[in-house]
Motif scaffolding. Structure first.
Motif, PDB file in Angstrom:
ATOM      1  N   LEU A  15       0.670  -1.076  -0.333  1.00 23.13           N
ATOM      2  CA  LEU A  15       0.474   0.167   0.053  1.00 23.13           C
ATOM      3  C   LEU A  15       1.059   1.131  -0.250  1.00 23.13           C
ATOM      4  CD1 LEU A  15      -2.934  -0.703   2.815  1.00 23.13           C
ATOM      5  CD2 LEU A  15      -2.877  -1.099   0.349  1.00 23.13           C
ATOM      6  N   GLU A  16       0.022   2.528  -0.796  1.00 24.69           N
ATOM      7  CA  GLU A  16       1.081   3.953  -0.426  1.00 24.69           C
ATOM      8  C   GLU A  16       0.198   4.803  -0.107  1.00 24.69           C
ATOM      9  OE1 GLU A  16       3.560   4.758  -2.266  1.00 24.69           O
ATOM     10  OE2 GLU A  16       3.206   2.922  -3.119  1.00 24.69           O
ATOM     11  N   LEU A  17       0.869   5.208   1.822  1.00 24.01           N
ATOM     12  CA  LEU A  17       0.139   6.158   2.415  1.00 24.01           C
ATOM     13  C   LEU A  17       0.204   7.195   2.300  1.00 24.01           C
ATOM     14  CD1 LEU A  17      -0.792   5.549   5.685  1.00 24.01           C
ATOM     15  CD2 LEU A  17       2.087   6.437   6.250  1.00 24.01           C
ATOM     16  N   GLU A  18      -1.430   8.131   2.364  1.00 21.51           N
ATOM     17  CA  GLU A  18      -0.959   9.426   1.345  1.00 21.51           C
ATOM     18  C   GLU A  18      -1.666  10.365   2.547  1.00 21.51           C
ATOM     19  OE1 GLU A  18      -1.985   7.726  -3.351  1.00 21.51           O
ATOM     20  OE2 GLU A  18      -3.477   8.242  -1.499  1.00 21.51           O
ATOM     21  N   ALA A  19      -0.941  11.188   2.291  1.00 24.18           N
ATOM     22  CA  ALA A  19      -1.255  12.440   3.291  1.00 24.18           C
ATOM     23  C   ALA A  19      -1.749  13.606   2.222  1.00 24.18           C
ATOM     24  CB  ALA A  19       0.103  13.358   4.212  1.00 24.18           C
ATOM     25  N   PRO A  20      -3.341  14.197   2.922  1.00 30.32           N
ATOM     26  CA  PRO A  20      -3.343  15.489   2.481  1.00 30.32           C
ATOM     27  C   PRO A  20      -3.337  16.556   2.361  1.00 30.32           C
ATOM     28  CG  PRO A  20      -4.904  15.238   4.792  1.00 30.32           C
ATOM     29  CD  PRO A  20      -3.828  13.512   4.562  1.00 30.32           C
ATOM     30  N   GLU A  21      -3.153  17.440   1.302  1.00 30.51           N
ATOM     31  CA  GLU A  21      -2.469  18.389   1.173  1.00 30.51           C
ATOM     32  C   GLU A  21      -3.290  19.820   0.313  1.00 30.51           C
ATOM     33  OE1 GLU A  21       1.545  19.106  -1.557  1.00 30.51           O
ATOM     34  OE2 GLU A  21       2.408  18.726  -0.384  1.00 30.51           O
ATOM     35  N   ALA A  22      -2.888  20.750   1.273  1.00 29.37           N
ATOM     36  CA  ALA A  22      -3.642  21.712   1.271  1.00 29.37           C
ATOM     37  C   ALA A  22      -3.156  22.591   0.165  1.00 29.37           C
ATOM     38  CB  ALA A  22      -4.469  22.919   1.964  1.00 29.37           C
ATOM     39  N   THR A  23      -3.610  23.357  -1.360  1.00 26.95           N
ATOM     40  CA  THR A  23      -3.377  24.238  -1.905  1.00 26.95           C
ATOM     41  C   THR A  23      -4.052  25.568  -1.889  1.00 26.95           C
ATOM     42  OG1 THR A  23      -2.234  22.880  -3.193  1.00 26.95           O
ATOM     43  CG2 THR A  23      -2.374  24.603  -4.392  1.00 26.95           C
ATOM     44  N   PRO A  24      -3.517  26.382  -1.726  1.00 30.18           N
ATOM     45  CA  PRO A  24      -4.806  27.329  -1.836  1.00 30.18           C
ATOM     46  C   PRO A  24      -5.260  28.035  -3.309  1.00 30.18           C
ATOM     47  CG  PRO A  24      -3.034  28.445  -0.820  1.00 30.18           C
ATOM     48  CD  PRO A  24      -2.224  26.830  -1.278  1.00 30.18           C
ATOM     49  N   ASP A  25      -6.499  28.062  -3.320  1.00 30.65           N
ATOM     50  CA  ASP A  25      -6.989  27.972  -4.935  1.00 30.65           C
ATOM     51  C   ASP A  25      -7.231  29.467  -5.233  1.00 30.65           C
ATOM     52  OD1 ASP A  25      -9.003  29.587  -3.049  1.00 30.65           O
ATOM     53  OD2 ASP A  25     -10.262  27.898  -3.768  1.00 30.65           O
ATOM     54  N   GLY A  26      -6.634  30.413  -4.272  1.00 30.12           N
ATOM     55  CA  GLY A  26      -6.911  31.985  -4.743  1.00 30.12           C
ATOM     56  C   GLY A  26      -7.948  32.729  -4.300  1.00 30.12           C
ATOM     57  N   GLN A  27      -9.185  32.272  -3.563  1.00 27.24           N
ATOM     58  CA  GLN A  27     -10.227  32.972  -3.961  1.00 27.24           C
ATOM     59  C   GLN A  27     -10.405  32.818  -2.065  1.00 27.24           C
ATOM     60  OE1 GLN A  27     -12.893  31.114  -6.411  1.00 27.24           O
ATOM     61  NE2 GLN A  27     -12.150  32.814  -8.163  1.00 27.24           N
ATOM     62  N   GLY A  28      -9.347  32.691  -0.959  1.00 28.04           N
ATOM     63  CA  GLY A  28      -9.447  31.910   0.383  1.00 28.04           C
ATOM     64  C   GLY A  28      -9.795  30.681   0.615  1.00 28.04           C
ATOM     65  N   GLY A  29     -10.487  29.551  -0.461  1.00 29.74           N
ATOM     66  CA  GLY A  29     -10.577  28.246  -0.389  1.00 29.74           C
ATOM     67  C   GLY A  29      -8.896  27.593  -0.794  1.00 29.74           C
ATOM     68  N   ALA A  30      -9.387  26.135  -0.964  1.00 27.36           N
ATOM     69  CA  ALA A  30      -7.753  25.456  -1.218  1.00 27.36           C
ATOM     70  C   ALA A  30      -8.449  24.041  -1.769  1.00 27.36           C
ATOM     71  CB  ALA A  30      -7.299  25.204   0.393  1.00 27.36           C
TER      72      ALA A  30
END
Length: 111
Positions: A15-30
């Motif tokens: 299995l591959e262990l994956e972690a969440p990564e947030a990238t800003p979308d430029g409108q205040g969200g991600a």
């Protein structure tokens, strides 16, 4: 606490262990994407299948217990991937508090 007997030879799934990564979308969200953290051996045990009806369609939720060698960096919200199958980690525990194994309680995402 009593020691848990577990045969590591039963860890036959890669299995591959994956972690969440947030990238800003430029409108205040991600935008959340997942990044591979590690590749590891595991044992996947199916636990239950829950059938629900949503909008006149059957929706199935599959749950699994996934055994891994102990890691201190696992958190809820991470996921495990086996090819196209994705298992979202809801909770995890050290079954005998000895730091040998981690048991992840997961739901399989339907693609």
């Amino acid at each position: 606490m009593r020691s848990v007997f577990f045969d590591p030879g039963q860890m036959t799934a890669r299995l591959e262990l994956e972690a969440p990564e947030a990238t800003p979308d430029g409108q205040g969200g991600a935008t959340v994407s997942f990044v591979a953290v590690a590749s590891l051996w595991a044992r996947i045990e199916p636990v239950s299948e829950i059938r629900q009806e949503q909008a006149s369609a059957d929706v199935f939720t599959l749950t699994h217990r996934i055994w891994l060698r102990f890691r201190s960096d696992i958190t809820a919200g991470m996921r495990l991937r086996k090819g196209e199958r994705v298992f979202v980690i809801g909770a995890w525990r050290d079954p005998d508090e000895r730091g040998n194994y981690v048991v992840c309680l997961c739901e399989e995402e339907s693609q």
